[in-house]
Design a protein around this motif. Sequence first.
Motif, PDB file in Angstrom:
ATOM      1  N   LYS A  70      -4.913  40.184 -58.912  1.00 55.11           N
ATOM      2  CA  LYS A  70      -4.809  39.487 -57.643  1.00 55.11           C
ATOM      3  C   LYS A  70      -3.349  39.210 -57.293  1.00 55.11           C
ATOM      4  O   LYS A  70      -2.570  38.757 -58.134  1.00 55.11           O
ATOM      5  CB  LYS A  70      -5.594  38.170 -57.735  1.00 55.11           C
ATOM      6  CG  LYS A  70      -5.325  37.178 -56.624  1.00 55.11           C
ATOM      7  CD  LYS A  70      -5.836  37.659 -55.290  1.00 55.11           C
ATOM      8  CE  LYS A  70      -5.507  36.648 -54.190  1.00 55.11           C
ATOM      9  NZ  LYS A  70      -5.723  37.203 -52.839  1.00 55.11           N
ATOM     10  N   ALA A 120     -10.724  45.304 -43.819  1.00 54.02           N
ATOM     11  CA  ALA A 120     -10.148  44.577 -44.958  1.00 54.02           C
ATOM     12  C   ALA A 120     -10.566  45.221 -46.269  1.00 54.02           C
ATOM     13  O   ALA A 120      -9.756  45.374 -47.194  1.00 54.02           O
ATOM     14  CB  ALA A 120     -10.585  43.119 -44.924  1.00 54.02           C
ATOM     15  N   ASP A 121     -11.819  45.620 -46.366  1.00 48.93           N
ATOM     16  CA  ASP A 121     -12.302  46.286 -47.568  1.00 48.93           C
ATOM     17  C   ASP A 121     -11.572  47.606 -47.790  1.00 48.93           C
ATOM     18  O   ASP A 121     -11.193  47.937 -48.922  1.00 48.93           O
ATOM     19  CB  ASP A 121     -13.805  46.516 -47.450  1.00 48.93           C
ATOM     20  CG  ASP A 121     -14.371  47.263 -48.652  1.00 48.93           C
ATOM     21  OD1 ASP A 121     -14.398  46.679 -49.754  1.00 48.93           O
ATOM     22  OD2 ASP A 121     -14.761  48.438 -48.493  1.00 48.93           O
ATOM     23  N   ASP A 150      -8.054  46.862 -48.996  1.00 50.23           N
ATOM     24  CA  ASP A 150      -8.109  46.384 -50.375  1.00 50.23           C
ATOM     25  C   ASP A 150      -8.252  47.565 -51.324  1.00 50.23           C
ATOM     26  O   ASP A 150      -7.498  47.706 -52.307  1.00 50.23           O
ATOM     27  CB  ASP A 150      -9.293  45.420 -50.525  1.00 50.23           C
ATOM     28  CG  ASP A 150      -9.260  44.636 -51.825  1.00 50.23           C
ATOM     29  OD1 ASP A 150      -8.727  45.141 -52.825  1.00 50.23           O
ATOM     30  OD2 ASP A 150      -9.782  43.508 -51.842  1.00 50.23           O
ATOM     31  N   ARG A 151      -9.199  48.450 -51.053  1.00 56.14           N
ATOM     32  CA  ARG A 151      -9.457  49.584 -51.945  1.00 56.14           C
ATOM     33  C   ARG A 151      -8.309  50.589 -51.962  1.00 56.14           C
ATOM     34  O   ARG A 151      -8.137  51.315 -52.948  1.00 56.14           O
ATOM     35  CB  ARG A 151     -10.764  50.283 -51.549  1.00 56.14           C
ATOM     36  CG  ARG A 151     -12.003  49.454 -51.890  1.00 56.14           C
ATOM     37  CD  ARG A 151     -13.305  50.193 -51.642  1.00 56.14           C
ATOM     38  NE  ARG A 151     -13.611  50.310 -50.220  1.00 56.14           N
ATOM     39  CZ  ARG A 151     -13.642  51.435 -49.543  1.00 56.14           C
ATOM     40  NH1 ARG A 151     -13.368  52.581 -50.147  1.00 56.14           N
ATOM     41  NH2 ARG A 151     -13.940  51.455 -48.261  1.00 56.14           N
ATOM     42  N   ASP A 174      -0.912  45.405 -50.653  1.00 54.80           N
ATOM     43  CA  ASP A 174      -0.556  44.182 -51.379  1.00 54.80           C
ATOM     44  C   ASP A 174      -0.776  42.915 -50.560  1.00 54.80           C
ATOM     45  O   ASP A 174      -1.209  41.896 -51.094  1.00 54.80           O
ATOM     46  CB  ASP A 174       0.909  44.240 -51.825  1.00 54.80           C
ATOM     47  CG  ASP A 174       1.177  45.405 -52.760  1.00 54.80           C
ATOM     48  OD1 ASP A 174       0.423  45.576 -53.731  1.00 54.80           O
ATOM     49  OD2 ASP A 174       2.139  46.164 -52.502  1.00 54.80           O
ATOM     50  N   THR A 198     -12.192  41.054 -48.569  1.00 53.42           N
ATOM     51  CA  THR A 198     -11.108  41.433 -49.471  1.00 53.42           C
ATOM     52  C   THR A 198     -10.984  40.459 -50.634  1.00 53.42           C
ATOM     53  O   THR A 198     -11.407  39.307 -50.535  1.00 53.42           O
ATOM     54  CB  THR A 198      -9.773  41.500 -48.697  1.00 53.42           C
ATOM     55  OG1 THR A 198      -8.747  41.982 -49.549  1.00 53.42           O
ATOM     56  CG2 THR A 198      -9.372  40.128 -48.181  1.00 53.42           C
ATOM     57  N   THR A 199     -10.405  40.939 -51.726  1.00 53.32           N
ATOM     58  CA  THR A 199     -10.212  40.089 -52.908  1.00 53.32           C
ATOM     59  C   THR A 199      -8.785  40.169 -53.444  1.00 53.32           C
ATOM     60  O   THR A 199      -8.160  39.150 -53.701  1.00 53.32           O
ATOM     61  CB  THR A 199     -11.186  40.479 -54.036  1.00 53.32           C
ATOM     62  OG1 THR A 199     -11.035  41.879 -54.332  1.00 53.32           O
ATOM     63  CG2 THR A 199     -12.623  40.205 -53.628  1.00 53.32           C
ATOM     64  N   ARG A 200      -8.245  41.378 -53.659  1.00 52.85           N
ATOM     65  CA  ARG A 200      -6.958  41.522 -54.336  1.00 52.85           C
ATOM     66  C   ARG A 200      -5.739  41.143 -53.490  1.00 52.85           C
ATOM     67  O   ARG A 200      -4.852  40.430 -53.976  1.00 52.85           O
ATOM     68  CB  ARG A 200      -6.784  42.958 -54.844  1.00 52.85           C
ATOM     69  CG  ARG A 200      -5.404  43.208 -55.470  1.00 52.85           C
ATOM     70  CD  ARG A 200      -5.185  44.669 -55.841  1.00 52.85           C
ATOM     71  NE  ARG A 200      -3.817  44.899 -56.268  1.00 52.85           N
ATOM     72  CZ  ARG A 200      -2.815  45.233 -55.440  1.00 52.85           C
ATOM     73  NH1 ARG A 200      -3.043  45.374 -54.142  1.00 52.85           N
ATOM     74  NH2 ARG A 200      -1.593  45.418 -55.905  1.00 52.85           N
ATOM     75  N   PRO A 201      -5.611  41.602 -52.244  1.00 50.46           N
ATOM     76  CA  PRO A 201      -4.373  41.329 -51.514  1.00 50.46           C
ATOM     77  C   PRO A 201      -4.169  39.849 -51.219  1.00 50.46           C
ATOM     78  O   PRO A 201      -5.126  39.070 -51.127  1.00 50.46           O
ATOM     79  CB  PRO A 201      -4.561  42.118 -50.204  1.00 50.46           C
ATOM     80  CG  PRO A 201      -5.615  43.126 -50.493  1.00 50.46           C
ATOM     81  CD  PRO A 201      -6.530  42.466 -51.484  1.00 50.46           C
TER      82      PRO A 201
END
Length: 273
Positions: A12, A39-40, A43-44, A48, A85-88
């Motif tokens: 993350k 957003a997905d 993310d994929r 960043d 989204t999760t990581r950015p």
Amino acid sequence: MNHSTPAPSLRKITVPSLRQFKRQGDKISMLTCYDAAFADSLDRAGVDIILVGDSLGMVVQGRADTLAVSVSDMVYHAAAVRRGTTRPLLLVDMPFQSYANEQRALDAAHRLVAEGGAEMVKLEGAGPVLDAITYLAQREIPVCGHLGLTPQSVNRLGGFKVQGKEQSAAERLVEDAKRVQQAGAELLVLECVPAGLAKRITSELDIPTIGIGAGSECDGQVLVLHDLLGVTPGNRPRFVKDFLAEGGSVQGAVRAFVEAVRDGAFPAAEHSY
């Protein structure tokens, strides 16, 4: 540092991650986004930072500028992006006049964080805006500054024009950048400034810089997603590259942008001033 690593870290991205990027010489990729589906995809593809930009006033709402976008608009779109989204790191613009004073800034930023899921908010300008930056930073709301061409100042600037071309204006931008950092900002967007000036500002700051029309020496790059995909009406700005042509799909275009930023291939000289 080799910037050609093909696979992004799954870790993350957080506010402390940003200075780590700068220290290590790793370029930061940022794109705008306004809904969960895109957003997905971002993310994929390894983006960043996702910026929920008030540019939605132009590319989503069809307006001539960003000035009519409301805090509620930003909360709505930020929350949609957050769900996709999760990581950015999720960065959200504070719209025009939402930070005209300290309390107003806190009220708006609180909504963007609490209701929209923002992890950082972006304010345009310096001068009186510095007080708002400090006020938010001291209350645990991370802030990104924005200097150069500031779209919310389009009427005062007389249009969307390159900033800092004259020596006096360039020196003022350098000092403003330092003041934004001193006020507590953790990140700084530089828009439409000469590449040499952006390089100087980047070298003199401890916080990372993100360029858009500011040359290749910034610590990262951002584009409006619709520009990157070549679907924005009207003439394409000089700093934009249509990545869809080489990526072949939305996912491929975003991935091509991320890789080009990390490799230092984008922006090239023709995308700079």
